[in-house]
Design an enzyme around this catalytic site. Sequence first.
Site, mmCIF file in Angstrom:
data_model
loop_
_atom_site.group_PDB
_atom_site.id
_atom_site.type_symbol
_atom_site.label_atom_id
_atom_site.label_comp_id
_atom_site.label_asym_id
_atom_site.label_seq_id
_atom_site.Cartn_x
_atom_site.Cartn_y
_atom_site.Cartn_z
ATOM 1 N N CYS A 121 55.872 50.369 36.373
ATOM 2 C CA CYS A 121 56.740 50.954 35.160
ATOM 3 C C CYS A 121 55.724 51.929 34.323
ATOM 4 O O CYS A 121 56.418 52.898 34.754
ATOM 5 C CB CYS A 121 58.289 49.893 35.208
ATOM 6 S SG CYS A 121 57.266 48.699 33.923
HETATM 7 N N1 LIG Z 1 61.294 44.125 35.803
HETATM 8 C C1 LIG Z 1 60.221 45.438 35.241
HETATM 9 O O1 LIG Z 1 61.072 46.518 34.596
HETATM 10 C C2 LIG Z 1 59.175 46.049 36.972
HETATM 11 C C3 LIG Z 1 59.249 44.868 37.483
HETATM 12 N N2 LIG Z 1 58.287 45.223 38.616
HETATM 13 C C4 LIG Z 1 57.185 44.213 39.662
HETATM 14 O O2 LIG Z 1 59.224 44.233 40.482
HETATM 15 C C5 LIG Z 1 58.720 42.665 40.593
HETATM 16 C C6 LIG Z 1 60.090 42.065 40.359
HETATM 17 O O3 LIG Z 1 60.254 41.772 38.973
HETATM 18 P P1 LIG Z 1 61.292 41.434 37.646
HETATM 19 O O4 LIG Z 1 62.663 41.579 38.513
HETATM 20 O O5 LIG Z 1 61.114 42.104 36.990
HETATM 21 O O6 LIG Z 1 61.332 39.899 37.926
HETATM 22 P P2 LIG Z 1 62.158 38.595 37.679
HETATM 23 O O7 LIG Z 1 61.424 37.481 37.623
HETATM 24 O O8 LIG Z 1 63.537 39.649 37.540
HETATM 25 O O9 LIG Z 1 62.534 38.354 39.013
HETATM 26 C C7 LIG Z 1 62.586 37.745 40.205
HETATM 27 C C8 LIG Z 1 62.625 37.834 41.720
HETATM 28 O O10 LIG Z 1 62.295 37.064 42.198
HETATM 29 C C9 LIG Z 1 62.141 35.507 42.810
HETATM 30 N N3 LIG Z 1 60.812 34.775 43.372
HETATM 31 C C10 LIG Z 1 59.989 33.573 42.764
HETATM 32 N N4 LIG Z 1 59.713 32.927 43.358
HETATM 33 C C11 LIG Z 1 59.674 33.784 44.673
HETATM 34 C C12 LIG Z 1 59.120 33.116 46.336
HETATM 35 N N5 LIG Z 1 58.472 32.019 46.087
HETATM 36 N N6 LIG Z 1 60.290 33.584 47.417
HETATM 37 C C13 LIG Z 1 61.468 34.987 47.342
HETATM 38 N N7 LIG Z 1 61.624 34.810 45.997
HETATM 39 C C14 LIG Z 1 60.939 34.389 44.302
HETATM 40 C C15 LIG Z 1 63.138 35.213 41.927
HETATM 41 O O11 LIG Z 1 64.375 33.880 42.059
HETATM 42 P P3 LIG Z 1 63.631 32.597 41.662
HETATM 43 O O12 LIG Z 1 62.993 32.524 40.536
HETATM 44 O O13 LIG Z 1 64.856 32.064 41.426
HETATM 45 O O14 LIG Z 1 63.571 32.121 42.891
HETATM 46 C C16 LIG Z 1 63.568 36.172 41.472
HETATM 47 O O15 LIG Z 1 64.973 36.722 42.288
HETATM 48 C C17 LIG Z 1 57.017 42.136 39.730
HETATM 49 O O16 LIG Z 1 56.120 42.350 40.721
HETATM 50 C C18 LIG Z 1 56.717 42.942 38.503
HETATM 51 O O17 LIG Z 1 56.644 43.156 38.386
HETATM 52 C C19 LIG Z 1 58.055 46.868 38.428
HETATM 53 C C20 LIG Z 1 58.082 47.852 37.976
HETATM 54 C C21 LIG Z 1 59.230 47.288 36.398
HETATM 55 C C1 LIG Z 2 58.000 44.726 28.668
HETATM 56 C C2 LIG Z 2 57.262 44.325 29.793
HETATM 57 O O1 LIG Z 2 56.381 42.760 29.611
HETATM 58 N N1 LIG Z 2 56.519 44.616 30.506
HETATM 59 C C3 LIG Z 2 55.469 44.608 31.687
HETATM 60 C C4 LIG Z 2 55.505 45.399 32.478
HETATM 61 C C5 LIG Z 2 56.090 45.685 33.832
HETATM 62 C C6 LIG Z 2 55.646 45.414 34.677
HETATM 63 O O2 LIG Z 2 56.850 44.731 35.653
HETATM 64 O O3 LIG Z 2 54.457 45.859 35.242
HETATM 65 P P1 LIG Z 2 54.112 45.144 36.739
HETATM 66 O O4 LIG Z 2 55.441 46.070 37.774
HETATM 67 O O5 LIG Z 2 53.325 45.896 37.086
HETATM 68 O O6 LIG Z 2 53.702 43.962 36.821
HETATM 69 C C7 LIG Z 2 54.531 43.816 31.240
HETATM 70 O O7 LIG Z 2 53.357 44.056 29.876
HETATM 71 O O8 LIG Z 2 53.751 43.277 32.055
#
Ligand SMILES: NC(=O)C1=CN([C@@H]2O[C@H](COP(=O)(O)OP(=O)(O)OC[C@H]3O[C@@H](n4cnc5c(N)ncnc54)[C@H](OP(=O)(O)O)[C@@H]3O)[C@@H](O)[C@H]2O)C=CC1
Ligand SMILES: CC(=O)N[C@@H](CCC(=O)OP(=O)(O)O)C(=O)O
Length: 334
Positions: free
Chosen positions: A154
């Site tokens: 992000c």
């Molecule tokens: N949040 C953000 O702003 C951003 C996030 N990302 C990336 O996107 C990804 C998701 O982030 P985010 O949505 O914030 O994370 P969350 O923690 O909100 O969601 C993670 C999801 O993965 C599921 N999960 C965990 N372990 C497993 C598994 N072994 N098999 C299948 N499903 C699984 C969880 O469900 P459960 O644990 O109930 O199984 C949940 O649905 C991460 O890699 C993050 O770094 C990238 C850019 C921005």
């Molecule tokens: C506010 C906050 O904690 N932000 C996350 C970055 C967001 C993210 O999901 O980055 P990746 O997709 O590279 O994991 C952090 O600083 O690690």
Amino acid sequence: MLNVLIVGASGYAGAELVNYMHRHRFANIKKIFVSKNSLDIGKMFSDVHHQFTDMIHLRFESISDFNLVDQDINVVFLATDHNVSHDMVPFFLSSGCIVFDLSAAYRVRDCKIYTDYYRFIHKYKKILEKSVYGLAEWKEKEIKKASLVSVPGCYATCVQLALRPLVEEKILCSQNIPIINAISGVSGAGRKSNITNSFCQVSLQPYNIFTHRHTPEIIEHLGIPVIFIPHLGAFYRGIITTITCKLKDNIQEVDVYNIFYKFYKNKPLIRIYKKFLPSIKTVEKMPFCDIGFTIKDNYIVIVAAEDNLLKGAAAQAVQCFNIRFGFPETESIL
Ligand SMILES: NC(=O)C1=CN([C@@H]2O[C@H](COP(=O)(O)OP(=O)(O)OC[C@H]3O[C@@H](n4cnc5c(N)ncnc54)[C@H](OP(=O)(O)O)[C@@H]3O)[C@@H](O)[C@H]2O)C=CC1
Ligand SMILES: CC(=O)N[C@@H](CCC(=O)OP(=O)(O)O)C(=O)O
């Protein structure tokens, strides 16, 4: 019509993906998954994400109960932690699926970054070499042929969209390293809470200065050194960055505007501001990255903002999907 799986759909980024793909005219969500130990197995999507009540009728299933054989799956989105994606990507690729991974597991080529910043040893160097970095506005040609698109982080998206035109046009003074201050809302840390990102604990604080994992991601893909200073802010979603750089001599405001215009004039998810500067409010729940800037005495401060869950995650993933399959770039996004 393409058949799609979404893994990690109960998370923040996964939920936004489900929303986009559910209304996509050329995609059909076959299943949404969580982990085998998830408390959400069997629940309706809208029981977890109430804003989709009466809109999306899908049920969470355990990924471990899934058998890919005879399912006719074309595409898999992984909205899972990098450890989970690291292990799942090879399986889905070898099953012939096109994979869009939102995690960091296949974003950088230099394996040392995984040991130093992510604390795991990358086991799939060959896949890493073929992975396409999905910075959508800049990687269209590569995305069109990709089997694996690794969607940028992000912060890394916001920073690179702001800086890359100036780097390409070589107007930055090479003696001065860009200094990036970025503030993210708490949803950047995902849905699972812990004490540091619990809402009552967060005020407005810097963290991981010099050590944040997006630093090497930005440096590898942008090709210049940067100083990246992330902050956590007490708001739900959105990222705002202010980037201070020194320009070479005699670069005027109009030159910089023309450079942004040259690279982004046909890019529907980038908005260049002429009169104002972007804010969280202008991008919250919107799929755009908004960019503005101001110049004084050879110094430029670029301001860029995006919704971390949209242009910083799900919107960019779907934009890459659209580019990969030749659909209109903003299908289901705008
Ligand atoms: N949040 C953000 O702003 C951003 C996030 N990302 C990336 O996107 C990804 C998701 O982030 P985010 O949505 O914030 O994370 P969350 O923690 O909100 O969601 C993670 C999801 O993965 C599921 N999960 C965990 N372990 C497993 C598994 N072994 N098999 C299948 N499903 C699984 C969880 O469900 P459960 O644990 O109930 O199984 C949940 O649905 C991460 O890699 C993050 O770094 C990238 C850019 C921005
Ligand atoms: C506010 C906050 O904690 N932000 C996350 C970055 C967001 C993210 O999901 O980055 P990746 O997709 O590279 O994991 C952090 O600083 O690690």
